[in-house]
Design a protein around this motif. Structure first.
Motif, PDB file in Angstrom:
ATOM      1  N   ASP A  20       0.836  -1.204   0.000  1.00 45.60           N
ATOM      2  CA  ASP A  20       0.000   0.000   0.000  1.00 45.60           C
ATOM      3  C   ASP A  20       0.870   1.253   0.000  1.00 45.60           C
ATOM      4  O   ASP A  20       0.607   2.199  -0.724  1.00 45.60           O
ATOM      5  CB  ASP A  20      -0.935   0.010   1.213  1.00 45.60           C
ATOM      6  N   ARG A 105      -3.369  -3.904  12.746  1.00 47.08           N
ATOM      7  CA  ARG A 105      -4.736  -4.415  12.785  1.00 47.08           C
ATOM      8  C   ARG A 105      -4.697  -5.937  12.662  1.00 47.08           C
ATOM      9  O   ARG A 105      -3.883  -6.476  11.915  1.00 47.08           O
ATOM     10  CB  ARG A 105      -5.535  -3.815  11.632  1.00 47.08           C
ATOM     11  N   ALA A 133      -3.010  -5.714   9.133  1.00 45.74           N
ATOM     12  CA  ALA A 133      -2.286  -4.557   8.601  1.00 45.74           C
ATOM     13  C   ALA A 133      -0.971  -4.450   9.358  1.00 45.74           C
ATOM     14  O   ALA A 133      -0.897  -4.744  10.559  1.00 45.74           O
ATOM     15  CB  ALA A 133      -3.110  -3.280   8.767  1.00 45.74           C
ATOM     16  N   ARG A 135       3.005  -2.198   9.598  1.00 40.68           N
ATOM     17  CA  ARG A 135       3.968  -1.161   9.218  1.00 40.68           C
ATOM     18  C   ARG A 135       5.339  -1.749   9.536  1.00 40.68           C
ATOM     19  O   ARG A 135       5.561  -2.273  10.625  1.00 40.68           O
ATOM     20  CB  ARG A 135       3.746   0.128  10.007  1.00 40.68           C
ATOM     21  N   GLU A 149       4.039   0.017   4.515  1.00 39.18           N
ATOM     22  CA  GLU A 149       2.748  -0.220   5.146  1.00 39.18           C
ATOM     23  C   GLU A 149       1.900  -1.030   4.187  1.00 39.18           C
ATOM     24  O   GLU A 149       1.920  -0.786   2.978  1.00 39.18           O
ATOM     25  CB  GLU A 149       2.034   1.093   5.481  1.00 39.18           C
ATOM     26  N   ASP A 150       1.187  -2.007   4.743  1.00 40.76           N
ATOM     27  CA  ASP A 150       0.325  -2.817   3.910  1.00 40.76           C
ATOM     28  C   ASP A 150      -0.825  -3.363   4.742  1.00 40.76           C
ATOM     29  O   ASP A 150      -0.680  -3.590   5.944  1.00 40.76           O
ATOM     30  CB  ASP A 150       1.106  -3.978   3.283  1.00 40.76           C
ATOM     31  N   ARG A 151      -1.953  -3.542   4.078  1.00 39.62           N
ATOM     32  CA  ARG A 151      -3.117  -4.151   4.714  1.00 39.62           C
ATOM     33  C   ARG A 151      -3.645  -5.214   3.773  1.00 39.62           C
ATOM     34  O   ARG A 151      -3.780  -4.983   2.569  1.00 39.62           O
ATOM     35  CB  ARG A 151      -4.199  -3.118   4.990  1.00 39.62           C
ATOM     36  N   TYR A 152      -3.920  -6.370   4.325  1.00 43.08           N
ATOM     37  CA  TYR A 152      -4.494  -7.462   3.555  1.00 43.08           C
ATOM     38  C   TYR A 152      -5.842  -7.811   4.166  1.00 43.08           C
ATOM     39  O   TYR A 152      -5.956  -7.995   5.378  1.00 43.08           O
ATOM     40  CB  TYR A 152      -3.592  -8.694   3.578  1.00 43.08           C
ATOM     41  N   THR A 153      -6.860  -7.898   3.337  1.00 41.80           N
ATOM     42  CA  THR A 153      -8.180  -8.344   3.755  1.00 41.80           C
ATOM     43  C   THR A 153      -8.592  -9.473   2.836  1.00 41.80           C
ATOM     44  O   THR A 153      -8.493  -9.351   1.614  1.00 41.80           O
ATOM     45  CB  THR A 153      -9.216  -7.201   3.680  1.00 41.80           C
ATOM     46  N   THR A 169      -5.405 -13.871   8.324  1.00 42.19           N
ATOM     47  CA  THR A 169      -4.243 -13.217   8.950  1.00 42.19           C
ATOM     48  C   THR A 169      -2.979 -14.008   8.645  1.00 42.19           C
ATOM     49  O   THR A 169      -1.950 -13.435   8.275  1.00 42.19           O
ATOM     50  CB  THR A 169      -4.458 -13.094  10.470  1.00 42.19           C
ATOM     51  N   ALA A 172      -1.847 -13.371   5.215  1.00 45.81           N
ATOM     52  CA  ALA A 172      -1.146 -12.090   5.121  1.00 45.81           C
ATOM     53  C   ALA A 172       0.303 -12.239   5.581  1.00 45.81           C
ATOM     54  O   ALA A 172       1.225 -11.741   4.928  1.00 45.81           O
ATOM     55  CB  ALA A 172      -1.864 -11.029   5.952  1.00 45.81           C
ATOM     56  N   TRP A 176       3.604 -11.483   3.340  1.00 44.18           N
ATOM     57  CA  TRP A 176       4.638 -10.509   3.713  1.00 44.18           C
ATOM     58  C   TRP A 176       6.000 -11.174   3.869  1.00 44.18           C
ATOM     59  O   TRP A 176       7.029 -10.561   3.595  1.00 44.18           O
ATOM     60  CB  TRP A 176       4.243  -9.767   4.974  1.00 44.18           C
TER      61      TRP A 176
END
Length: 192
Positions: A20, A105, A133, A135, A149-153, A169, A172, A176
């Protein structure tokens, strides 16, 4: 048969997706990295809303023990990822890239104990699009050289059955653990 043969070509043709947000302090800041220290993951989880949010817009509660366990799992996943192409250092030192992850998160794929405590009538069969999420701060010789920074849903359209409580989770974390080492090797090449 034809469809099965086409699948590998379809996967190869998927576009590369990046984080992101990703920044490197200066060109070449990550060049020549051979040794990496992955610091224990920190937690900076948002406060959950005061009542259970069925839409999933607000962060759900996470117990301290679940949060700590997931932080340890992220750290272990990143260490495994970096161990493939870098030597792992036991502590920061001269020339060592320090990777400092912070979980922003955590979103379970199934109800957790914290969910049941907030809404006792919740079904154990409930399923959510979970995720996480993060950082990640990168530093070398005491200087900040990058931040990611990244967020995975998760996506219900992916056809994956959500059996485990933290399945999205964990996905994710695995993603990463592949992306971050690739980013350090060649900034900007991380793939999902």
């Amino acid at each position: 048969m034809r469809t099965l043969w086409m699948l590998p070509l379809t996967l190869l043709a998927m576009p590369a997706l990046s984080f992101d947000k990703a920044s490197v302090a200066q060109s070449g800041a990550l060049s020549g990295v051979t040794s990496v220290y992955v610091a224990p993951a920190a937690l900076a989880l948002p406060e959950p809303s005061s009542r259970f949010d069925r839409r999933g817009d607000q962060p759900r509660a996470v117990t301290d023990s679940d949060a700590q366990a997931k932080a340890e799992e992220l750290t272990a996943a990143l260490r495994r990822g970096f161990d493939k192409n870098f030597s792992l250092a036991d502590a920061p030192g001269p020339g060592v890239l320090v990777v400092e992850p912070t979980l922003l998160r955590l979103e379970s794929s199934r109800p957790t104990m914290a969910d049941y405590q907030r809404e006792s009538g919740l079904s154990f069969e409930s399923v959510y699009a979970g995720g996480a999420a993060v950082r990640v701060t990168l530093s070398r010789d005491g200087n900040n050289v990058g931040q990611i920074e990244d967020r995975y849903t998760g996506n219900f359209g992916d056809g994956t059955p959500r059996i485990g409580i933290w399945q999205d989770t964990d996905r994710a974390f695995s993603m990463w653990a592949r992306q971050l080492p690739a980013f350090v090797e060649q900034p900007g090449t991380a793939r999902r």
